[in-house]
Scaffold this active site. Structure first.
Site, short mmCIF file in Angstrom:
data_model
loop_
_atom_site.label_atom_id
_atom_site.label_comp_id
_atom_site.label_asym_id
_atom_site.label_seq_id
_atom_site.Cartn_x
_atom_site.Cartn_y
_atom_site.Cartn_z
N LYS B 78 0.84 -1.19 0.00
CA LYS B 78 0.00 0.00 0.00
C LYS B 78 0.89 1.26 0.00
O LYS B 78 1.88 1.32 0.73
CB LYS B 78 -0.91 -0.01 1.23
N SER B 153 -9.80 2.33 2.67
CA SER B 153 -8.89 2.98 1.76
C SER B 153 -7.96 2.05 1.00
O SER B 153 -7.43 2.42 -0.05
CB SER B 153 -8.04 3.97 2.55
N SER B 177 -9.91 0.01 6.88
CA SER B 177 -9.29 0.11 5.54
C SER B 177 -8.60 -1.15 5.05
O SER B 177 -8.23 -1.23 3.89
CB SER B 177 -8.29 1.27 5.52
#
Lengths: 99, 496
Positions: B78, B153, B177
């Site tokens: 990420k 997210s 997330s």
């Protein structure tokens, strides 16, 4: 009833160092109002006797031995700088001209 | 399409260890899949093909140097974690082009374990969102239905797994997330106990809630990655100095006999779709048939969690994001020699931050400002205490808690982007976990109208192994029924 006015959003934005454009000010005032209405429920949840909690871990004063370890070189530290000069960050003027 | 990309990380690691296939071949197969599918999915913000192949060749050369169970296996990272020399944007224009001069501890641990990092995955800007639509670089699409969101997210990491672009991924979870994207993409994601995985090098959104964690397509793969990244780090003062629970052994044992499983009453009913409720009930029946005792538990203060979260997280964010000041790194706008540092800072932050980030900074600054602090931030902190007490009371009766991960399946791109409060409701079941700092997993429970449904397990702090005991047991039964991981049922991607 509106909780937050357009002027208040402008004041908060100045505190947060964001120059909002005119249309952003209007949009945000409305949106923040709706969000504050949705979250205001927390005000009724707890009595005065409930302690506040800022963190999931009960730890204080985490220390480490005071020894020198390798760190970034000046070049590495400045590698992402928008501007640099003489191994330092170069920034726009902070004090007024007369200073 | 290579057969290699459908294999699990543990299968790939075994093949690499036996030299039946090289890490280079495995890495190349995933890079090929990325180049064939990512123009549609947009899971990656940066693909480091050259770096990944170099790491893979190193892994092939140093076969016996690590005892890592994931040696030579590729991973998607990420874009909120610093990787030395690799662009790290957090999905924001304000960090466009920034290349960190150091590695996050999670990245160091991955490299030490011989894991190959393929690239950086898309995310809502500074991890603020539930759909990946808040990325400054455009949304990621859900491989199950490319008109829908992959969650957020960490939508990029979850979509990369579901599109077979990587068998492993790292996410971060501040309010859901990791788990919400896992739920809507039919993958597995774990938010470890707060402090279980180092936050050093994780760009901070809300420091008392943020936690990095493992993502994969199977429970065992998730456990193997969890083991690699977890553990005490002196560089993170909030990292827990205690042994990591044996999550891999738990995933292998996968046994719920005699366990007490609590169903959270407040995380069901109104707002939860019929298909979500049905898959959840079926999963409970499986766990019961495997010897677990199912008990209904009430956590009455969970109803205040969403409100508390949307005060605490923006408040901490307004402080954390003050570091983006146009002075030391990142974007600088308007520095023409006539403007002061403060003017340049304010112009840069307007140009560099997207709408949701501005919204949360303004909200957080307001909640912390004189005259409103007690009413908003102070009240939210008290709710945090009440929620933590609810968890403690529940865990005096049961070993783990369970609920659906999300109230709905993946929604359409654009459907909620103009309604912040509707978007925030996506995380109603995941947020209490972060406020209390406990551990949680989402794993696939099946499909509703062809879209994945997630099953959430919540364990007490530092009892992360229980997630894997329950998740492993449920997965064993479900994957036998499905003939493999749920992701194998994804329709072939129609490239446009």
């Amino acid at each position: 009833m509106a909780r937050i006015s357009r002027d208040e959003v402008a004041r908060i934005a100045a505190l947060a160092r964001i120059t909002l454009r005119e249309e952003e000010l209007g949009d945000l005032a409305g949106q923040i109002d709706v969000i504050l209405d949705a979250v205001a429920v927390v005000q009724e949840a707890a009595g005065a006797d409930v302690p506040a909690m800022s963190h999931p871990l009960e730890i204080t004063n985490v220390t480490r031995p005071d020894v020198i370890v390798p760190s970034l070189t000046p070049d590495e530290a400045l590698s992402g700088a928008p501007a640099s000069e003489e191994s330092r960050f170069r920034v726009p003027q902070i004090l007024g001209e007369e200073a | 399409m290579s057969d290699l990309i459908k294999k699990s990380a543990s299968e790939l690691a075994a093949l690499i260890a036996r030299k039946e296939v090289s890490s280079r071949e495995v890495t190349q197969a995933h890079l090929d899949q990325i180049s064939q599918t990512d123009s549609l999915i947009h899971a990656f913000l940066h693909v480091d093909s050259e770096g990944a192949l170099t790491q893979a060749e190193m892994a092939d050369k140093n076969q016996n140097s690590t005892k890592s169970p994931l040696h030579g296996v590729p991973l998607a990272l990420k874009d909120v974690l610093a990787q030395k020399g690799i662009p790290t944007t957090c999905g924001s224009k304000i960090l466009e082009g920034w290349r960190p001069p150091y590695d996050a501890t999670v990245v160091t641990k991955l490299k030490d374990a011989g894991v190959v990092i393929l690239g950086k995955t898309n995310m809502d800007e500074f991890a603020m969102g539930s759909s990946t639509e808040n990325s400054a670089y455009g949304p990621t699409r859900n491989p199950w239905d490319t008109d829908r969101i992959p969650g957020g997210s960490g939508g990029g990491s979850a979509a990369a797994l579901a599109a077979f672009q990587a068998p492993l991924a790292i996410g971060t979870d501040t309010g859901g997330s990791i788990r919400q994207p896992a739920a809507v993409t039919g993958t597995v994601g774990v938010k470890p106990t707060y402090g279980g995985v180092s936050r050093y090098g994780l760009v901070a959104f809300s420091s008392s809630l943020d936690q990095a964690g493992p993502c994969a397509r199977t429970v065992l793969d998730t456990a193997l990655l969890h083991q690699v990244i977890a553990g005490h780090d002196p560089k993170d003062a909030t990292s827990i100095n205690a042994p990591v629970p044996d999550v891999v052994a738990a995933a292998q044992r996968a046994d719920v006999k005699g366990m007490k499983i609590g169903v959270v009453k407040e995380l069901s009913g109104e707002g939860y779709e019929k298909g979500v409720a049905e898959r959840f009930a079926e999963s409970l029946a499986i766990l019961e048939s495997q010897g677990a005792e199912i008990i209904e538990v009430s956590c009455p203060n969970f109803t205040f969690a969403l409100g508390a979260y949307y005060l605490i997280a923006p408040s901490e964010a307004s402080s954390n994001l003050a570091r983006f000041d146009a002075m030391r790194y990142g974007l600088r706008i308007g520095d023409d020699g006539t403007k002061s540092a403060e003017e340049v800072m304010s112009l840069t932050r307007d140009a560099g931050f997207g709408d949701e980030v501005k919204r949360r900074i303004i909200l957080g600054t307001y909640a912390l400002s004189a005259g409103y602090y007690d009413a908003f931030y102070g009240s939210a902190q008290k709710v945090r205490t009440l929620i933590t007490r609810d968890f403690a009371a529940a865990y005096s009766k049961v070993d783990v808690l369970v609920s659906p991960t999300t109230p709905t399946v993946a929604f359409k791109i654009g459907e909620k982007s103009n309604d912040p409060v509707a978007m925030y409701l996506s995380d109603v079941a995941t947020i209490p976990v972060n406020l209390a700092g406990v551990a949680s997993m989402s794993l696939p429970a099946g499909l509703s109208d062809g879209l994945p449904v997630g099953f959430q397990i919540i364990a007490p702090a530092m009892k992360d192994d229980r997630l894997y005991l329950v998740g492993g047991a449920l997965e064993r039964e479900l994957s036998a029924k499905w003939n493999g991981p749920l992701t194998h049922q994804i329709p072939d991607l129609v490239l446009r």
